[in-house]
Design a protein around this motif. Sequence first.
Motif, PDB file in Angstrom:
ATOM      1  N   GLU A 276       0.848  -1.200   0.000  1.00 11.70           N
ATOM      2  CA  GLU A 276       0.000   0.000   0.000  1.00 11.70           C
ATOM      3  C   GLU A 276       0.884   1.252   0.000  1.00 11.70           C
ATOM      4  O   GLU A 276       1.990   1.245   0.564  1.00 11.70           O
ATOM      5  N   TYR A 277       0.398   2.321  -0.646  1.00 22.82           N
ATOM      6  CA  TYR A 277       1.123   3.589  -0.708  1.00 22.82           C
ATOM      7  C   TYR A 277       0.297   4.702  -0.074  1.00 22.82           C
ATOM      8  O   TYR A 277      -0.942   4.652  -0.073  1.00 22.82           O
ATOM      9  N   LEU A 278       0.979   5.725   0.420  1.00 23.00           N
ATOM     10  CA  LEU A 278       0.305   6.830   1.106  1.00 23.00           C
ATOM     11  C   LEU A 278      -0.709   7.534   0.215  1.00 23.00           C
ATOM     12  O   LEU A 278      -1.702   8.087   0.705  1.00 23.00           O
ATOM     13  N   HIS A 290      -3.776   7.872   6.268  1.00 22.34           N
ATOM     14  CA  HIS A 290      -4.266   7.726   7.636  1.00 22.34           C
ATOM     15  C   HIS A 290      -4.555   6.269   8.000  1.00 22.34           C
ATOM     16  O   HIS A 290      -4.654   5.927   9.175  1.00 22.34           O
ATOM     17  N   SER A 291      -4.681   5.395   7.009  1.00 22.35           N
ATOM     18  CA  SER A 291      -5.033   3.996   7.253  1.00 22.35           C
ATOM     19  C   SER A 291      -3.826   3.064   7.272  1.00 22.35           C
ATOM     20  O   SER A 291      -3.984   1.870   7.522  1.00 22.35           O
ATOM     21  N   ILE A 292      -2.645   3.591   7.022  1.00 23.40           N
ATOM     22  CA  ILE A 292      -1.447   2.751   6.908  1.00 23.40           C
ATOM     23  C   ILE A 292      -0.646   2.846   8.203  1.00 23.40           C
ATOM     24  O   ILE A 292      -0.235   3.930   8.623  1.00 23.40           O
ATOM     25  N   LYS A 333       4.284   8.630  -2.164  1.00 26.17           N
ATOM     26  CA  LYS A 333       3.947   7.226  -1.942  1.00 26.17           C
ATOM     27  C   LYS A 333       4.514   6.701  -0.620  1.00 26.17           C
ATOM     28  O   LYS A 333       3.911   5.846   0.036  1.00 26.17           O
ATOM     29  N   LEU A 334       5.699   7.181  -0.249  1.00 30.45           N
ATOM     30  CA  LEU A 334       6.373   6.749   0.972  1.00 30.45           C
ATOM     31  C   LEU A 334       6.539   7.943   1.904  1.00 30.45           C
ATOM     32  O   LEU A 334       6.618   9.088   1.457  1.00 30.45           O
ATOM     33  N   GLU A 335       6.604   7.660   3.196  1.00 30.22           N
ATOM     34  CA  GLU A 335       6.701   8.746   4.174  1.00 30.22           C
ATOM     35  C   GLU A 335       8.085   9.391   4.098  1.00 30.22           C
ATOM     36  O   GLU A 335       9.104   8.741   4.372  1.00 30.22           O
ATOM     37  N   LYS A 336       8.111  10.677   3.755  1.00 29.29           N
ATOM     38  CA  LYS A 336       9.373  11.352   3.470  1.00 29.29           C
ATOM     39  C   LYS A 336      10.349  11.347   4.644  1.00 29.29           C
ATOM     40  O   LYS A 336      11.547  11.076   4.458  1.00 29.29           O
TER      41      LYS A 336
END
Length: 349
Positions: A276-278, A290-292, A333-336
Amino acid sequence: MRVHLIGDTLGKLSRLRASLTSEYTLSSELLGGGALQIAAVDAIVIDADMRNLESISALKERAARLNQVRRRVFLVEQTRRLSIAQAYALGATQVLPSTLTPAQLMAELDQSRSSPIEIGATRMGVRVVTAAGASSIASMFQAVLRGGAVDVDEARDAGKKIADSIAEHGLSNWLESVRRHHEGTYQHCLLVTGVAVDFGLSLGLKQIDMERLYTAAMFHDIGKAAIPLSILDKPGRLDGGERDLIETHPVAGYEALKDNAGISPEVLDAVRHHHEYLDGSGYPDGLSAHSISDIVRLLTICDIFAALIEHRPYRSTMSREDAYGIVSGMDGKLEKPLVGAFREVALTR
């Protein structure tokens, strides 16, 4: 180097002997030919049919003697996942394809020649842990294939050994050992686990969170057990149907584990959602930021990075620098902040 050859047919034994030049000190025997004679050898090379119950039984009877030799190389048909699992269960420290050329086999054996003291102190220790990890992954894949229960404790114990090895010897030694001695899906799972462990250590995670992270990494691709190796290890781009089949593995893994009381909700979540991606563009559930969960955010970065630096026989291994460049370029897509924290793991550890 003193090498002992074991074949389950005269043809295999003759082929093995012909593969090694006179610079090796060779001894050999047929698997069904009586007591095992392995006095003072450096490595054993075994070419036996892992589907043959008589061969498996004969190897089990000799297990105690075999395990006295620290390098135990099994040659198997790489397209048969159960054969690979069986080899590790019988004590293999390395599994190689039976189609190896003589030059490739000698190159593998020669890895231990250059610095035996170093290998004894560090590389052999790391190699033993990679073999234990591969054995655990093989066992869980085999359990899923047969519809049996997965041994969670074995996987957790293997993950703990990996964490201890990386804490002692570092990530670079782990990556080198895994890429040198393992292939395909098992290589990927071991790489992801090692990278995740080092990322967790660098972030100073608590012990309980570390355990969840490395357990999730060990299990994350278990849903691939039912996907043919011809697709998993295809030397080229997947077509649409093959890609669709690959993308079923997170749900398949979740379904295989959801009724296992030993699997925590956090690990189950990671198995299902590590693609899953942001921005909501991932699969299987199209989750957004918020769901990841935190563990999924960590594992996804490690999964992508590990896939990029895998060694495959049909392509060059991507450098860690280039792989991190791709990961850091996945804006949205990914948390910076996590990608920034991952830089040290990717490039220097």
